[in-house]
Design a protein around this motif. Sequence first.
Motif, PDB file in Angstrom:
ATOM      1  N   LEU A 280      44.168  56.667  35.941  1.00 55.34           N
ATOM      2  CA  LEU A 280      44.339  56.121  37.284  1.00 55.34           C
ATOM      3  C   LEU A 280      45.776  55.641  37.453  1.00 55.34           C
ATOM      4  N   MET A 281      46.321  55.899  38.615  1.00 56.72           N
ATOM      5  CA  MET A 281      47.681  55.471  38.948  1.00 56.72           C
ATOM      6  C   MET A 281      47.592  54.302  39.921  1.00 56.72           C
ATOM      7  N   PHE A 282      47.896  53.094  39.403  1.00 59.99           N
ATOM      8  CA  PHE A 282      47.864  51.890  40.231  1.00 59.99           C
ATOM      9  C   PHE A 282      49.281  51.543  40.682  1.00 59.99           C
ATOM     10  N   SER A 283      49.394  51.169  41.934  1.00 60.01           N
ATOM     11  CA  SER A 283      50.686  50.679  42.415  1.00 60.01           C
ATOM     12  C   SER A 283      51.028  49.381  41.675  1.00 60.01           C
ATOM     13  N   ASP A 284      52.267  49.276  41.203  1.00 60.92           N
ATOM     14  CA  ASP A 284      52.669  48.065  40.469  1.00 60.92           C
ATOM     15  C   ASP A 284      53.467  47.102  41.350  1.00 60.92           C
ATOM     16  N   GLU A 285      53.299  47.243  42.678  1.00 60.42           N
ATOM     17  CA  GLU A 285      54.041  46.358  43.577  1.00 60.42           C
ATOM     18  C   GLU A 285      53.669  44.895  43.362  1.00 60.42           C
ATOM     19  N   ARG A 286      52.367  44.635  43.141  1.00 57.33           N
ATOM     20  CA  ARG A 286      51.954  43.246  42.938  1.00 57.33           C
ATOM     21  C   ARG A 286      52.542  42.685  41.647  1.00 57.33           C
ATOM     22  N   ILE A 287      52.553  43.507  40.616  1.00 55.75           N
ATOM     23  CA  ILE A 287      53.112  43.042  39.335  1.00 55.75           C
ATOM     24  C   ILE A 287      54.603  42.775  39.483  1.00 55.75           C
ATOM     25  N   GLN A 288      55.314  43.736  40.084  1.00 53.98           N
ATOM     26  CA  GLN A 288      56.748  43.540  40.289  1.00 53.98           C
ATOM     27  C   GLN A 288      56.997  42.356  41.217  1.00 53.98           C
ATOM     28  N   GLY A 289      56.107  42.188  42.209  1.00 55.80           N
ATOM     29  CA  GLY A 289      56.263  41.060  43.130  1.00 55.80           C
ATOM     30  C   GLY A 289      56.096  39.723  42.430  1.00 55.80           C
ATOM     31  N   ILE A 290      55.114  39.640  41.520  1.00 55.26           N
ATOM     32  CA  ILE A 290      54.906  38.385  40.778  1.00 55.26           C
ATOM     33  C   ILE A 290      56.119  38.075  39.908  1.00 55.26           C
ATOM     34  N   VAL A 291      56.617  39.093  39.213  1.00 53.25           N
ATOM     35  CA  VAL A 291      57.776  38.897  38.333  1.00 53.25           C
ATOM     36  C   VAL A 291      58.999  38.485  39.145  1.00 53.25           C
TER      37      VAL A 291
END
Length: 477
Positions: A181-192
């Motif tokens: 599965l390919m999940f968008s990592d925008e939330r992860i990058q946003g948290i960082v």
Amino acid sequence: MVKGYRKDIFKVYAVIALSCVLLALCFYLFGFRPLVDRLHQAHGQEIRFYLNSGHQLLHEVLQNHRDIARQMASRTIIRKEQIRYLRGEIDGAALAAFSRDKLADGLTAHPEIAGITRFDPQGRRLYSAGIALPVALDHAFDHIPQTVQIAGPATIEGISYLLYASPIVDQQFGLAGYDILMFSDERIQGIVSAAAKSSSHLAITRGRDILYWPADCPDAEARTTLQAFLQNGTVHKFYQLPRLPLADSDLKVFAVVDTRLFFADLHRQKLNLMAAIITATLLIVVATVLAMGPLIRRLLTHQSLLERARLDGLTGLYNQTWLASIMENELERAHRYQRSLSLVMFDVDRFKEINDTWGHLAGDQVLQRLAGLAGGMIRAVDFAARYGGDEFILVLPETGIQGANALAERLRRAAMEESFSAREQAFQVTISVGVLEYVSCDRVPNWKKLLEQVDQALYASKAGGRNRVTATAFACW
């Protein structure tokens, strides 16, 4: 004497200053330092809270991804159809036609999933929904996963995705395949990125690689410090690198903290506290000095008046009045402890002729110079006094007749060798000296008797031709 008294006063001031310094030191050791330690601990807890908060947010995102991946892989209707395919009951085209729409519904329900690619147990691609996984990433995982695993991030067409592998397991059939599965990592990058501060940053790493770093972060030194630690374990002296693992993965969350900036406020507080302590100490010292100033001035004035009453105004030696007190005390002490006491009396030969020939100013100069010679030859325990006119007396405790006679002879020679001048002409003087030793009597004699007998010795020197020393022992009665 006034100088000695001033030294005692300065000692009092020094004791006051030292007491204030000790007070400040006690405040530093038992008040300031524990407070600073607690502030350091509080800042350390703040660093841990910063790391724990970021870790918790990231953990929730990754856990949510895992739950979705498990949910997508466990859809019964698709799993059963895939088992039929593996048993040869349907072909791949039928499986793809049946399953692709069902997976597309899942993508609609979970917009954070960009695409799903399904594989059979041997790792062969079956079909995709959404954005297809590039063929080059078919083997992004080293082995067929038994649980949900994370790989990536991977950049596909300029967009970064976090890859998850989720096994498809049937209780009867066993492993039926797996999804990537390919999940968008925008939330992860946003948290960082949102956690980034001037003094601290969050980062996610795997092994020796930095996977996520705050976007648009200008702090190259912080990233270089983290990279150096990942490569060879070295830590910059101004940085702290606390870290926590992300559960069920080989990812780690780092807090990269620049202690120079993070503790800047604490250092300012420390400096302010130290300045306050020093200022308070100085104020106490100054206030004490100012409060004692009038008292000290009165004491100095009183002491100065006392010394003026003791000293001869012309020569600076003790005067005749104070000589009486000195003689009484020293005679009493010599008698009590059976110690020697010697007197040396001298005067200037033909002093009247000096005044008549060279003037009274020249005579005063002679007296001052001879007083200086006598004062420079005696010990700290001895006394020199002007008895009157041109007569001087030296009181020598703990000194026998030989020592007193030797001193008198040195003084006589020094006076004879001294050169004086008046009216642009040089002249010399001589002195006559009498020496008396008191050893012991049955009772303490009157001190005036000692002066009478030493005066007789002086008279004998004058009668013998002047410029000589005559020594004698005290006759008790």
